[in-house]
Design a protein around this motif. Structure first.
Motif, PDB file in Angstrom:
ATOM      1  N   CYS A 231      36.104 -31.648  48.245  1.00  0.00           N
ATOM      2  CA  CYS A 231      35.132 -32.247  49.490  1.00  0.00           C
ATOM      3  C   CYS A 231      33.981 -32.266  48.666  1.00  0.00           C
ATOM      4  O   CYS A 231      33.415 -30.956  49.200  1.00  0.00           O
TER       5      CYS A 231
ATOM      6  N   LEU B 224      29.845 -35.735  37.262  1.00  0.00           N
ATOM      7  CA  LEU B 224      31.234 -36.055  37.845  1.00  0.00           C
ATOM      8  C   LEU B 224      32.050 -36.842  37.293  1.00  0.00           C
ATOM      9  O   LEU B 224      33.652 -36.781  36.850  1.00  0.00           O
TER      10      LEU B 224
ATOM     11  N   GLU C 189      38.864 -36.874  37.665  1.00  0.00           N
ATOM     12  CA  GLU C 189      39.019 -37.579  38.683  1.00  0.00           C
ATOM     13  C   GLU C 189      38.271 -36.894  39.478  1.00  0.00           C
ATOM     14  O   GLU C 189      38.152 -36.764  40.312  1.00  0.00           O
ATOM     15  N   THR C 190      37.110 -38.482  40.213  1.00  0.00           N
ATOM     16  CA  THR C 190      37.044 -38.767  41.253  1.00  0.00           C
ATOM     17  C   THR C 190      36.840 -39.794  42.223  1.00  0.00           C
ATOM     18  O   THR C 190      37.124 -40.672  41.764  1.00  0.00           O
ATOM     19  N   THR C 191      36.584 -39.658  43.814  1.00  0.00           N
ATOM     20  CA  THR C 191      36.049 -40.979  43.947  1.00  0.00           C
ATOM     21  C   THR C 191      35.253 -40.663  45.291  1.00  0.00           C
ATOM     22  O   THR C 191      34.772 -39.956  45.536  1.00  0.00           O
ATOM     23  N   ARG C 192      34.739 -42.068  45.162  1.00  0.00           N
ATOM     24  CA  ARG C 192      33.588 -41.451  46.106  1.00  0.00           C
ATOM     25  C   ARG C 192      33.985 -42.086  47.522  1.00  0.00           C
ATOM     26  O   ARG C 192      34.361 -43.298  47.978  1.00  0.00           O
TER      27      ARG C 192
ATOM     28  N   TRP D  13      31.397 -37.130  47.762  1.00  0.00           N
ATOM     29  CA  TRP D  13      33.055 -37.151  47.146  1.00  0.00           C
ATOM     30  C   TRP D  13      34.361 -36.440  46.794  1.00  0.00           C
ATOM     31  O   TRP D  13      34.180 -35.305  47.502  1.00  0.00           O
TER      32      TRP D  13
ATOM     33  N   ILE E 185      36.545 -34.935  44.475  1.00  0.00           N
ATOM     34  CA  ILE E 185      36.974 -33.717  42.990  1.00  0.00           C
ATOM     35  C   ILE E 185      38.047 -33.017  43.016  1.00  0.00           C
ATOM     36  O   ILE E 185      38.207 -32.465  43.272  1.00  0.00           O
ATOM     37  N   GLU E 186      39.115 -34.169  41.657  1.00  0.00           N
ATOM     38  CA  GLU E 186      40.488 -33.460  41.548  1.00  0.00           C
ATOM     39  C   GLU E 186      39.918 -32.811  40.393  1.00  0.00           C
ATOM     40  O   GLU E 186      38.246 -33.045  39.108  1.00  0.00           O
ATOM     41  N   SER E 187      40.286 -31.476  40.295  1.00  0.00           N
ATOM     42  CA  SER E 187      40.179 -30.326  39.451  1.00  0.00           C
ATOM     43  C   SER E 187      40.926 -29.250  39.026  1.00  0.00           C
ATOM     44  O   SER E 187      41.882 -28.949  40.665  1.00  0.00           O
TER      45      SER E 187
END
Length: 90
Positions: free
Chosen positions: A5, A24, A28-31, A37, A39-41
């Protein structure tokens, strides 16, 4: 693999927003909200911090933390669907 986050302290100008969104786009992200945001990482948080420092420059303070279960939220619609996607159930 983790969900992080990211939140920062103020709305960004056009150039700063472009730099952030370019960074970004590599993940893979979503607001979540206007200055937050998810963030997948697979990268460690230190890697993300260095990328964000470059994207934001020295003008913007930010906070990033790894999300863990259980989590709860209310009224975030599409973000809940993104988080609950089966591909994120490692």
């Amino acid at each position: 693999m983790g969900i992080y986050c990211l939140t920062f302290d103020r709305p960004l100008g056009r150039m700063d927003r472009h730099r952030l969104e370019t960074m970004l786009d590599r993940f893979e992200t979503t607001r979540l909200f206007s200055t937050a945001w998810l963030i997948e990482s697979t990268n460690p948080i230190e890697f993300l911090r260095s990328r964000l420092t470059r994207a934001f420059g020295s003008k913007t303070d930010f906070f990033i933390t790894r999300l863990s279960e259980p989590w709860c939220a209310d009224g975030i619609g599409p973000v809940s669907q993104w988080l609950n996607d089966p591909q994120r159930h490692w």
